[in-house]
Enzyme design. Structure first.
Site, PDB file in Angstrom:
ATOM      1  N   CYS A 189      -1.499   0.819   7.416  1.00 43.04           N
ATOM      2  CA  CYS A 189      -2.941   0.530   7.542  1.00 43.04           C
ATOM      3  C   CYS A 189      -3.361  -0.716   6.758  1.00 43.04           C
ATOM      4  O   CYS A 189      -3.657  -1.762   7.338  1.00 43.04           O
ATOM      5  CB  CYS A 189      -3.774   1.721   7.070  1.00 43.04           C
ATOM      6  SG  CYS A 189      -3.489   3.240   7.999  1.00 43.04           S
ATOM      7  N   ARG A 190      -3.421  -0.603   5.419  1.00 46.34           N
ATOM      8  CA  ARG A 190      -4.026  -1.664   4.603  1.00 46.34           C
ATOM      9  C   ARG A 190      -3.141  -2.882   4.392  1.00 46.34           C
ATOM     10  O   ARG A 190      -3.572  -4.021   4.606  1.00 46.34           O
ATOM     11  CB  ARG A 190      -4.453  -1.106   3.239  1.00 46.34           C
ATOM     12  CG  ARG A 190      -5.577  -0.100   3.318  1.00 46.34           C
ATOM     13  CD  ARG A 190      -5.720   0.682   2.029  1.00 46.34           C
ATOM     14  NE  ARG A 190      -4.541   1.510   1.786  1.00 46.34           N
ATOM     15  CZ  ARG A 190      -4.308   2.207   0.684  1.00 46.34           C
ATOM     16  NH1 ARG A 190      -5.186   2.144  -0.319  1.00 46.34           N
ATOM     17  NH2 ARG A 190      -3.229   2.940   0.572  1.00 46.34           N
ATOM     18  N   SER A 191      -1.899  -2.671   3.937  1.00 42.99           N
ATOM     19  CA  SER A 191      -1.079  -3.849   3.626  1.00 42.99           C
ATOM     20  C   SER A 191      -0.660  -4.639   4.865  1.00 42.99           C
ATOM     21  O   SER A 191      -0.605  -5.874   4.794  1.00 42.99           O
ATOM     22  CB  SER A 191       0.122  -3.503   2.726  1.00 42.99           C
ATOM     23  OG  SER A 191       1.017  -2.611   3.346  1.00 42.99           O
TER      24      SER A 191
ATOM     25  N   CYS B 172       0.858  -1.186   0.000  1.00 41.71           N
ATOM     26  CA  CYS B 172       0.000   0.000   0.000  1.00 41.71           C
ATOM     27  C   CYS B 172       0.893   1.234   0.000  1.00 41.71           C
ATOM     28  O   CYS B 172       2.062   1.149  -0.380  1.00 41.71           O
ATOM     29  CB  CYS B 172      -0.993  -0.030   1.171  1.00 41.71           C
ATOM     30  SG  CYS B 172      -0.238   0.020   2.804  1.00 41.71           S
TER      31      CYS B 172
ATOM     32  N   ASP C 196      -8.402   4.050   1.415  1.00 37.18           N
ATOM     33  CA  ASP C 196      -7.340   4.251   2.399  1.00 37.18           C
ATOM     34  C   ASP C 196      -7.927   4.745   3.723  1.00 37.18           C
ATOM     35  O   ASP C 196      -8.382   5.882   3.820  1.00 37.18           O
ATOM     36  CB  ASP C 196      -6.332   5.277   1.865  1.00 37.18           C
ATOM     37  CG  ASP C 196      -5.044   5.253   2.654  1.00 37.18           C
ATOM     38  OD1 ASP C 196      -5.099   4.826   3.828  1.00 37.18           O
ATOM     39  OD2 ASP C 196      -4.005   5.631   2.103  1.00 37.18           O
TER      40      ASP C 196
ATOM     41  N   ASN D 224       2.244   1.493   4.373  1.00 38.54           N
ATOM     42  CA  ASN D 224       2.547   0.212   5.044  1.00 38.54           C
ATOM     43  C   ASN D 224       2.244   0.265   6.549  1.00 38.54           C
ATOM     44  O   ASN D 224       2.930  -0.373   7.358  1.00 38.54           O
ATOM     45  CB  ASN D 224       4.005  -0.248   4.797  1.00 38.54           C
ATOM     46  CG  ASN D 224       4.293  -1.696   5.206  1.00 38.54           C
ATOM     47  OD1 ASN D 224       5.399  -2.028   5.618  1.00 38.54           O
ATOM     48  ND2 ASN D 224       3.320  -2.566   5.110  1.00 38.54           N
TER      49      ASN D 224
END
Ligand code: 4NP
Length: 156
Positions: free
Chosen positions: A13-15, A8, A125, A11
């Site tokens: 939150c999402r990934s 993401c 995001d 690095n």
């Protein structure tokens, strides 16, 4: 070993959420000796940081470990060393493709490519939206379908 990298922007939150959820499922299916998981960000702002509080709270709630996870930035070698490089959104995907140029790389795609009935192509995001729950739902189904695909492509 099959190597999977989630990517993401920051690095945090999402990934990292995808890394933790995917590893949890890999372990649940007894595939930890066959599949290795990591995550990275295209940006460098949060290098060395633990996942964002919103991601940590959600993973705590689901009892999914994120032990020892720290943000890092994507490097060129990642693109050849990982078999599946999974971006969260179109920006990440574009950055990865630019980095790759004409070099031979692992398979580069977006997480929601693995969710054919998804209404959106990008994982929003939560650093900006604050909505970690919707991200978890997308990550959960995306990871499940990605793992099914990997099992079909490489392990059967
Ligand atoms: P992520 O969210 O890409 O899901 O980790 C973000 C985290 C930090 C920033 C942007 C997105 N930032 O601009 O610092």
């Amino acid at each position: 070993m099959i190597r999977v990298l989630f990517v993401c922007l920051g690095n945090i939150c999402r990934s990292p959420m995808a890394e933790a959820v995917f590893r949890h499922e890999v372990e649940r299916q007894g595939l930890a000796d066959k599949i290795e998981v990591d995550s990275a960000g295209t940006g460098d702002w949060h290098i060395g940081n633990a996942p964002h509080e919103g991601t940590r709270n959600l993973l705590d709630e689901k009892k999914i470990s994120y032990d020892g996870m720290k943000a890092r930035q994507v490097i060129g070698e990642d693109l050849s060393e990982f078999d599946y490089i999974i971006a969260m959104d179109a920006d990440n995907l574009g950055n990865l493709r630019r980095m790759a140029g004409y070099e031979k790389t692992g398979s580069i795609g977006r997480l929601l490519d693995f969710v054919p009935d998804s209404k959106v192509a990008d994982v929003p995001d939560p650093y900006f939206t604050g909505n970690f729950d919707e991200v978890y739902d997308m990550v959960q189904v995306g990871c499940k379908n990605l793992l099914d695909t990997i099992i079909k492509e490489k392990l059967t």
